[in-house]
Motif scaffolding. Structure first.
Motif, short mmCIF file in Angstrom:
data_model
loop_
_atom_site.label_atom_id
_atom_site.label_comp_id
_atom_site.label_asym_id
_atom_site.label_seq_id
_atom_site.Cartn_x
_atom_site.Cartn_y
_atom_site.Cartn_z
N GLY A 339 4.25 28.12 15.24
CA GLY A 339 3.80 28.88 14.08
C GLY A 339 3.16 27.98 13.03
N TYR A 340 3.68 26.77 12.88
CA TYR A 340 3.09 25.81 11.93
C TYR A 340 1.65 25.47 12.32
N GLU A 341 1.44 25.29 13.62
CA GLU A 341 0.09 24.96 14.09
C GLU A 341 -0.86 26.13 13.93
N LEU A 342 -0.33 27.37 14.06
CA LEU A 342 -1.15 28.55 13.82
C LEU A 342 -1.58 28.64 12.36
N ILE A 343 -0.68 28.26 11.44
CA ILE A 343 -1.05 28.24 10.03
C ILE A 343 -2.19 27.25 9.79
N LEU A 344 -2.05 26.05 10.33
CA LEU A 344 -3.10 25.03 10.17
C LEU A 344 -4.42 25.49 10.76
N TYR A 345 -4.34 26.07 11.95
CA TYR A 345 -5.56 26.53 12.63
C TYR A 345 -6.23 27.64 11.83
N ALA A 346 -5.45 28.57 11.32
CA ALA A 346 -6.01 29.68 10.55
C ALA A 346 -6.67 29.17 9.27
N ILE A 347 -6.06 28.20 8.61
CA ILE A 347 -6.65 27.64 7.39
C ILE A 347 -8.01 26.99 7.71
N LEU A 348 -8.07 26.27 8.81
CA LEU A 348 -9.34 25.62 9.20
C LEU A 348 -10.37 26.64 9.66
N LEU A 349 -9.94 27.76 10.23
CA LEU A 349 -10.89 28.81 10.62
C LEU A 349 -11.52 29.47 9.40
N ARG A 350 -10.72 29.65 8.35
CA ARG A 350 -11.31 30.31 7.17
C ARG A 350 -12.05 29.33 6.26
N GLU A 351 -11.78 28.04 6.41
CA GLU A 351 -12.54 27.01 5.68
C GLU A 351 -13.50 26.38 6.67
N LYS A 352 -14.61 27.07 6.93
CA LYS A 352 -15.50 26.72 8.04
C LYS A 352 -16.13 25.33 7.91
N GLU A 353 -16.26 24.85 6.67
CA GLU A 353 -16.88 23.53 6.47
C GLU A 353 -15.91 22.39 6.77
N GLY A 354 -14.63 22.72 6.94
CA GLY A 354 -13.63 21.72 7.25
C GLY A 354 -12.85 21.25 6.02
N LEU A 355 -11.72 20.62 6.25
CA LEU A 355 -10.86 20.11 5.18
C LEU A 355 -10.27 18.77 5.59
N ASN A 356 -9.97 17.94 4.60
CA ASN A 356 -9.20 16.75 4.93
C ASN A 356 -7.72 17.07 4.73
N THR A 357 -6.86 16.16 5.13
CA THR A 357 -5.43 16.46 5.13
C THR A 357 -4.88 16.67 3.72
N THR A 358 -5.48 16.01 2.73
CA THR A 358 -5.05 16.24 1.35
C THR A 358 -5.38 17.67 0.92
N GLN A 359 -6.57 18.13 1.28
CA GLN A 359 -6.96 19.50 0.96
C GLN A 359 -6.09 20.51 1.71
N ILE A 360 -5.74 20.18 2.95
CA ILE A 360 -4.86 21.07 3.73
C ILE A 360 -3.52 21.21 3.03
#
Length: 502
Positions: A339-360
């Motif tokens: 479930g934790y990985e699904l949260i991370l994946y969903a965040i990256l899907l909605r932030e299409k330009e990408g994020l660094n780990t601090t932004q995550i």
């Protein structure tokens, strides 16, 4: 006649109306509180009426006679003397109103099943059970009855036995008119049906293109063609549905081009193609059940059948411009993702330009509290990268940059997940493990209709114990993410349906 106190002395007559004078045997299934089934077989209705059933068991009978005692499946059906419908959790007056609003005639019998109403239409003479399925389906669709009961092999609760789902309730006849009988041919004509064995080889093709089949009423209606004034909107909705179901762009275009020939009048070919490519790039708002534009909402209402829509439980409250689009290929490896990985994946899907780990970390923080540790973030990113779902860039002294990869579905389609569901896990209204269960439920609901998979199926797909699945579903209900409803399948087994609320 109205029956106020229809006592057990009338049992024999009623059973005779439904089950008498036909070849084969009568199947009865007894279910105890643990769900174990005991099959019984009777040669005639009078024998059934004389049997003394236990009041603490749930008793079901096969409405169609079975050829022999080998099975209760469709291939072993003999004849049937009635049609039927099953209305869950509604009262007699509501059922009458629904039926009166359709071309379906008044039933011969109304039965209080304990937590709903069963209706039967007596036929003038017994017919081969294989011919009644289109009629059962029509009645179910027209009246909003349970579509799962619209099968010739269905077992129904036996009158004058007890419904023990909660507190014991007697299943009893409320109204009966034994002289109300219908001709199968008359009903076929009234419903504009043909139950014979006609060839269907070409009926699902248009201009040589095989058209898709669907249980979603609005798409089914649109596929029949639309009038001038609805073509643009209908093409957009159809295009996005085909894309969501995993059709390739070329295959979807072929279907839309063939569909255009059914419109009145057909649109110009050049416009159809240009609009198709435009719609293909747009988001999925065109699939929503609630549309801000009142004119488009009115168009949708002309094609909508809410009672029989398999996605009504999820799409009515799903904001389709506020979602993440999960590739259904992910579900082939669903056991291996947390479930934790699904949260991370969903965040990256909605932030299409990408994020660094601090932004995550900022994205997963609510009221100063992160929903997962740095170690979990690092582990999750590695897992998502190993599954080829994201790409990463690591530079010395800088936070790792992550971006979700664009991937084809290879015909598996997408599942749309509301951002509110993801945020619920971030805000810790639900646990990540419960989010994982919810997304799998959403996948079944969105793509396969509202039939709830068994806890055994969910357990296998999730890689957890059945009791753990049940615990997660209970927690999701407590958090108002879903509502549970208990039903019975065609074998008389209790099943659980989840209505998704988020």
């Amino acid at each position: 006649m109205r029956v106020k106190d229809f006592n057990k002395t009338y049992k024999k007559e009623f059973y005779q109306y439904i089950l008498g004078d036909m070849p084969g045997v009568i199947e009865v299934r007894e279910f105890n509180k643990e769900g174990h089934v005991n099959r019984l077989w009777f040669n005639d209705a009078s024998e059934l009426a004389e049997y003394d059933f236990s009041e603490d068991k749930d008793i079901y009978f096969g409405v169609a006679r079975r050829k022999n005692t080998t099975s209760g499946k469709a291939k072993n059906l003999s004849q049937v003397h009635c049609l039927w419908a099953d209305f869950d959790d509604i009262g007699l007056e509501e059922v009458k109103y629904r039926i009166q609003s359709t071309r379906v005639p008044k039933p011969s019998v109304f039965i209080n099943s304990g937590h709903g109403i069963h209706t039967y239409w007596f036929l003038e003479e017994p017919v081969n059970a294989k011919y009644i399925k289109p009629l059962l389906k029509y009645i179910s669709k027209a009246t909003g009855a349970d579509s799962r009961a619209a099968e010739p092999a269905r077992v129904m609760r036996l009158p004058y036995t007890f419904n023990n789902k909660f507190e014991p309730v007697l299943c009893e006849i409320k109204e009966i008119n034994e002289y109300s009988r219908y001709s199968l041919k008359h009903l076929e004509k009234k419903f504009d049906l043909n139950t014979g064995n006609q060839s269907k080889k070409q009926e699902d093709r248009v201009k040589g293109i095989r058209m898709p089949s669907t249980d979603r009423p609005c798409i089914k209606s649109i596929l029949k063609g639309v009038d001038r004034g609805q073509r643009n909107w209908a093409q957009g909705r159809l295009t996005k549905w085909l894309q969501m179901k995993g059709y390739s762009k070329q295959r979807a275009l072929d279907i839309v081009m063939a569909w255009n020939h059914l419109n009145n009048p057909p649109e110009k070919i050049v416009k159809i193609k240009n609009d198709f490519y435009s719609y293909w790039k747009e988001d999925y708002k065109l699939l929503g059940c609630t549309i801000p534009d009142p004119d488009l909402q009115e168009m949708l209402s002309n094609h909508c059948d809410r009672y029989n829509c398999p996605v009504k439980g999820s799409l009515d409250s799903l904001e389709l411009d506020n979602y993440v689009k999960i590739n259904n290929r992910l579900f082939s490896e669903y056991k291996d993702i947390t479930g934790y990985e699904l949260i991370l994946y969903a965040i990256l899907l909605r932030e299409k330009e990408g994020l660094n780990t601090t932004q995550i970390r900022n994205k997963i923080t609510h009221k100063g509290k992160e929903c997962m540790s740095r170690q979990r973030i690092s582990k999750g990113i590695k897992k998502l990268e190993s599954m080829n779902l994201i790409s990463t860039k690591k530079r010395k002294g800088m936070a790792t940059f992550c971006k979700a990869k664009d991937q084809g579905t290879y015909g598996t389609g997408y599942t749309l997940v509301n951002n509110g569901v993801i945020n619920g896990a971030i805000y810790q209204a639900i646990k990540p493990s419960q989010l994982k269960v919810y997304i799998l439920l959403l996948k079944y609901s969105f793509n396969n209709g509202s039939v709830f998979p068994s806890t055994l199926t969910l357990s296998d797909r999730l890689g957890i114990k059945r009791q753990t699945v049940s615990d997660h579903i209970k927690a999701l209900e407590d958090a108002l993410y879903l509502k549970r409803r208990y039903d019975y399948n065609e074998r008389g087994m209790e099943t659980l349906t989840c209505i998704l609320l988020v």
